[in-house]
Every structure is written in structure tokens, then in C-alpha cells.
Scaffold this active site. Structure first.
Site, mmCIF file in Angstrom:
data_model
loop_
_atom_site.group_PDB
_atom_site.id
_atom_site.type_symbol
_atom_site.label_atom_id
_atom_site.label_comp_id
_atom_site.label_asym_id
_atom_site.label_seq_id
_atom_site.Cartn_x
_atom_site.Cartn_y
_atom_site.Cartn_z
ATOM 1 N N HIS A 118 0.754 -1.359 -0.145
ATOM 2 C CA HIS A 118 -0.133 0.125 -0.085
ATOM 3 C C HIS A 118 0.923 1.126 0.128
ATOM 4 O O HIS A 118 1.897 1.265 0.764
ATOM 5 C CB HIS A 118 -0.879 -0.073 1.248
ATOM 6 N N GLY A 152 -10.193 -6.697 6.840
ATOM 7 C CA GLY A 152 -10.593 -5.451 6.434
ATOM 8 C C GLY A 152 -9.540 -4.603 5.179
ATOM 9 O O GLY A 152 -9.217 -5.484 4.554
#
Ligand code: GRF
Length: 212
Positions: A118, A152
């Protein structure tokens, strides 16, 4: 509870999931050409025009486009994706610019064996357009994170992070490029540590064993 992940022995078989440009895939493929404890055995994309598929083919790695439109729902798509990964013998799944959310069943099936990269210093700026979020917020330091995937969005235990400065005149593109340099260094390193069984997930923390 502490779980030891990774596996010693022959080169770890890795599947990479990518939706687009595939520069992280390329960094992984480049690393795997050298003295590296892992090899890419499968690249899957949900988009048939993904450059990532071309990178895979050029490297002689099996490249598969799995089109979500061919499946009735996410569960069916994820099950087929999981079957592809298992059939290829992959022990680690690396998300590299993969734009689809993985369902709970997939995450559980490969628990502790899915990584993602990320372009932010998580837990700051999860989700889409992380670099733009960082610029809009006005942070002075940005960076990249490799983490294990849980159920998540960008919330799993952090494996490695690296920071870069945010400059006053940064555009989203300039900042993204600076972060990308770190991504290309971090992802192969995280895979290497996993393949050498040096990563232990301990709750939210990932411990990295010293080289023996
Ligand atoms: C990278 O910035 C990665 O951090 C994010 O998506 C982008 C993918 O780039 N998850 P690429 O396809 O690897 O070039």
C-alpha cells in the site's frame, strides 16, 4: 497467540494478483531472477488488458485473466481464484495493485499467507488514492507499507514500512513515483523474509527473526 509463517526448504512458490501496470510484479520478478528464496509461479489479473499479464508472459510465468463477469458472485469468483492458486502450488499470495476486495472465505483459506503493498504509511490513508490523501492532509512524511491481509481494507499486520519526504511542490505523480521506488525495494524484501520463515505474526505485530 504466535504463529510461525513461511517455510524453509526449496524456493517458495508465489502467486501474484495484479489489476494494472504491474511495476511491483516486475520488481518481484527481477528479484526472483537472482539469488532469491522465492519464485513466481502464477500471475492472475481480473482485467485482460493489465500490463502485469504481459510482464508475466515475458518472464515465462503462467498468466491468467480471471474475469469477474464470468461468475455469479464474489464468493464464486474467489473460490475459482483460490483453486487456481492452489493448483499452481503457490504457498504465498501477493497482491500488487489488485483492485478487487477479497472475500472472507478467500482470506481465511490463505490466512497468514496473503500480502499486500500500500502506498502510504498505514494506518494512515488506507483505501484508494493514498498519495492524494497524504497531499490533501498535508503530512510531511509519506511512504509505503507491506502488510499481511486480513478481512479489513489495508488493516492487516504490518511487515515492512519505508518513509519518503513530502516536498512543498509535490504533485500526486511526483510523490507516487518517490513512494514507488520504496515499494519496489520493500515487496521483494518482505517476500524474501517470508520465504526464509523469518516472519512471525504475533497479534498485530509481525516479528522479524534475525538471519541465522
Ligand atoms: C502501487 O502503488 C501499490 O502500492 C498499490 O497499487 C499500485 C500498483 O502499482 N496497491 P503497480 O501495478 O505495481 O505498478
Amino acid at each position: 497467540m504466535t504463529r510461525i509463517v513461511g517455510a524453509m526448504g526449496e524456493r517458495l512458490a508465489v502467486a501474484v494478483l495484479a489489476s494494472g501496470r504491474g511495476s511491483n510484479l516486475r520488481a518481484i520478478l527481477d528479484a526472483a531472477r537472482g539469488d532469491f528464496p522465492a519464485r513466481v509461479v502464477l500471475v492472475v489479473s481480473d482485467r485482460d488488458h493489465a500490463l502485469a499479464l504481459q510482464h508475466a508472459e515475458r518472464a515465462g510465468v503462467r498468466a491468467v485473466c480471471l474475469d469477474p463477469k464470468g461468475f455469479p458472485d464474489r464468493a464464486a469468483f474467489d473460490a475459482a481464484l483460490g483453486d487456481l492458486v492452489d493448483a499452481a502450488g503457490a504457498r504465498l499470495v501477493c497482491l500488487a495493485g489488485y483492485m478487487r476486495l477479497l472475500g472472507r472465505a478467500f482470506v481465511r483459506r490463505f490466512e497468514g499467507r496473503i500480502m499486500n503493498i500500500h502506498p502510504a504509511l498505514l494506518p494512515a490513508f488506507p483505501g484508494l488514492h493514498a498519495q492524494r490523501q497524504a497531499l490533501d492532509y498535508g503530512v510531511k512524511i509519506a511512504g509505503a507499507t507491506v502488510h499481511f491481509v486480513d478481512e479489513g481494507v489495508d488493516t492487516g499486520p504490518i511487515i515492512l514500512q519505508s518513509s519518503v519526504p513530502v516536498l512543498d511542490d509535490d504533485t500526486e505523480e511526483a510523490l507516487s513515483n518517490r513512494i514507488l521506488v520504496e515499494e519496489h525495494r520493500l515487496y521483494p524484501e518482505a517476500i524474501r523474509l517470508f520465504a526464509l520463515a523469518r516472519l512471525t505474526i504475533d497479534g498485530r505485530r509481525v516479528r522479524i527473526a534475525r538471519a541465522s
